[in-house]
Design a protein around this motif. Structure first.
Motif, PDB file in Angstrom:
ATOM      1  N   GLY A 137       0.828  -1.195   0.000  1.00 45.05           N
ATOM      2  CA  GLY A 137       0.000   0.000   0.000  1.00 45.05           C
ATOM      3  C   GLY A 137       0.861   1.243   0.000  1.00 45.05           C
ATOM      4  N   LYS A 138       0.235   2.389   0.189  1.00 42.80           N
ATOM      5  CA  LYS A 138       0.938   3.667   0.195  1.00 42.80           C
ATOM      6  C   LYS A 138       0.713   4.379   1.521  1.00 42.80           C
ATOM      7  CE  LYS A 138       0.542   4.567  -4.788  1.00 42.80           C
ATOM      8  NZ  LYS A 138       0.072   5.531  -5.815  1.00 42.80           N
ATOM      9  N   MET A 139       1.574   5.352   1.769  1.00 45.98           N
ATOM     10  CA  MET A 139       1.345   6.250   2.893  1.00 45.98           C
ATOM     11  C   MET A 139      -0.001   6.951   2.661  1.00 45.98           C
ATOM     12  SD  MET A 139       3.943   6.574   5.136  1.00 45.98           S
ATOM     13  CE  MET A 139       5.735   6.486   5.288  1.00 45.98           C
ATOM     14  N   THR A 164      -1.002   7.160   8.064  1.00 46.18           N
ATOM     15  CA  THR A 164      -1.117   5.710   8.153  1.00 46.18           C
ATOM     16  C   THR A 164      -0.060   5.084   7.252  1.00 46.18           C
ATOM     17  OG1 THR A 164      -3.500   5.843   8.567  1.00 46.18           O
ATOM     18  CG2 THR A 164      -2.618   3.725   7.828  1.00 46.18           C
ATOM     19  N   GLU A 165       0.785   4.247   7.849  1.00 49.06           N
ATOM     20  CA  GLU A 165       1.832   3.543   7.099  1.00 49.06           C
ATOM     21  C   GLU A 165       1.342   2.151   6.725  1.00 49.06           C
ATOM     22  OE1 GLU A 165       5.869   3.743   8.772  1.00 49.06           O
ATOM     23  OE2 GLU A 165       4.920   4.856  10.402  1.00 49.06           O
ATOM     24  N   PRO A 166       1.647   1.684   5.527  1.00 49.46           N
ATOM     25  CA  PRO A 166       1.220   0.348   5.119  1.00 49.46           C
ATOM     26  C   PRO A 166       2.091  -0.742   5.729  1.00 49.46           C
ATOM     27  CG  PRO A 166       2.585   1.298   3.414  1.00 49.46           C
ATOM     28  CD  PRO A 166       2.409   2.373   4.466  1.00 49.46           C
ATOM     29  N   ALA A 167       1.611  -1.964   5.645  1.00 52.92           N
ATOM     30  CA  ALA A 167       2.447  -3.105   6.017  1.00 52.92           C
ATOM     31  C   ALA A 167       3.621  -3.169   5.045  1.00 52.92           C
ATOM     32  CB  ALA A 167       1.628  -4.396   5.951  1.00 52.92           C
ATOM     33  N   VAL A 168       4.741  -3.725   5.502  1.00 56.58           N
ATOM     34  CA  VAL A 168       5.942  -3.736   4.655  1.00 56.58           C
ATOM     35  C   VAL A 168       6.799  -4.960   4.961  1.00 56.58           C
ATOM     36  CG1 VAL A 168       7.158  -2.276   6.326  1.00 56.58           C
ATOM     37  CG2 VAL A 168       8.001  -2.407   3.974  1.00 56.58           C
TER      38      VAL A 168
END
Length: 219
Positions: A137-139, A164-168
């Motif tokens: 996903g994106k920020m 909101t930060e995505p999973a990485v």
């Protein structure tokens, strides 16, 4: 992916970890005019992407990532201009997280912005060491409030927002780093302070971070 325990990729990057041997400097950005991309290169919509985008995966980092474009509205000395600059900054950080190229983020980062410097040098180092990130996903930014004012012949802006930060997933030399990857997104209240540079006619980020750290840094 392992359980993230509510941690975030930004906290991971700034804390560093032995696999990447990151050394994060708090000296601020060292941007010069020669090192930054020209404004027209980030706003020319006629520059079409000629190759297909390939997302990052376990096989390697992303390829042909679309370059962030600084919108013309970001050059306006207004609340809208400050907001557009902040949104562009995080798009540029996302680009750096996928490519290791952080010159676009440098374009709107002041040499007083410690976190800007940390993110810029940190993601650059990750890719220099044959490592990469796979973003799920994106920020996502939700701007809550923007205030601008003129102070001592300088236009400044304060912006509160939820990020909101995505999973990485993180990889090093083709190896999946399970203990350093995050399987859920995370959100936090953030604050940014910007000033308008009359010479370059654009906003510069002077300070950015989680709101809880604002009072600590100003002491």
């Amino acid at each position: 992916m392992k359980s993230s325990s509510k941690k975030s990729a930004i906290k991971w990057l700034l804390g560093g970890f032995t696999a990447f041997t990151l050394t994060i400097s708090l000296a601020g950005c060292s941007q010069t005019a020669e090192e930054s991309p020209e404004l027209e290169k980030t706003t020319d919509a006629s520059l079409a992407e000629t190759a297909d985008y390939v997302p990052a995966s376990a096989d390697g980092p992303a390829q042909n990532v679309p370059e962030p474009r600084l919108p013309i509205s970001a050059t306006e000395k207004s609340e809208g201009g400050a907001k557009a600059t902040l949104e562009y900054f995080w798009e540029a950080i996302d680009y750096g997280r996928l490519t290791g190229d952080t010159t676009y983020a440098e374009l709107v980062s002041s040499d007083t912005c410690a976190l800007c410097s940390d993110l810029i040098s940190g993601w650059k180092r990750v890719y220099e060491e044959d490592s990469w990130a796979v973003l799920h996903g994106k920020m996502a930014l939700k701007v809550q409030d923007v205030n601008t004012e003129d102070e001592a012949k300088e236009s400044i802006a304060g912006i509160s927002f939820i990020m909101t930060e995505p999973a990485v997933d993180f990889y090093e030399a083709g190896k999946y780093l399970e203990e350093d990857s995050f399987d859920t997104e995370s959100s936090a209240d953030w604050w940014a302070e910007l000033s308008f540079d009359e010479t370059s006619e654009r906003w510069q980020i002077e300070w950015i971070g989680v709101e809880d750290h604002l009072s600590e840094d100003q002491q």
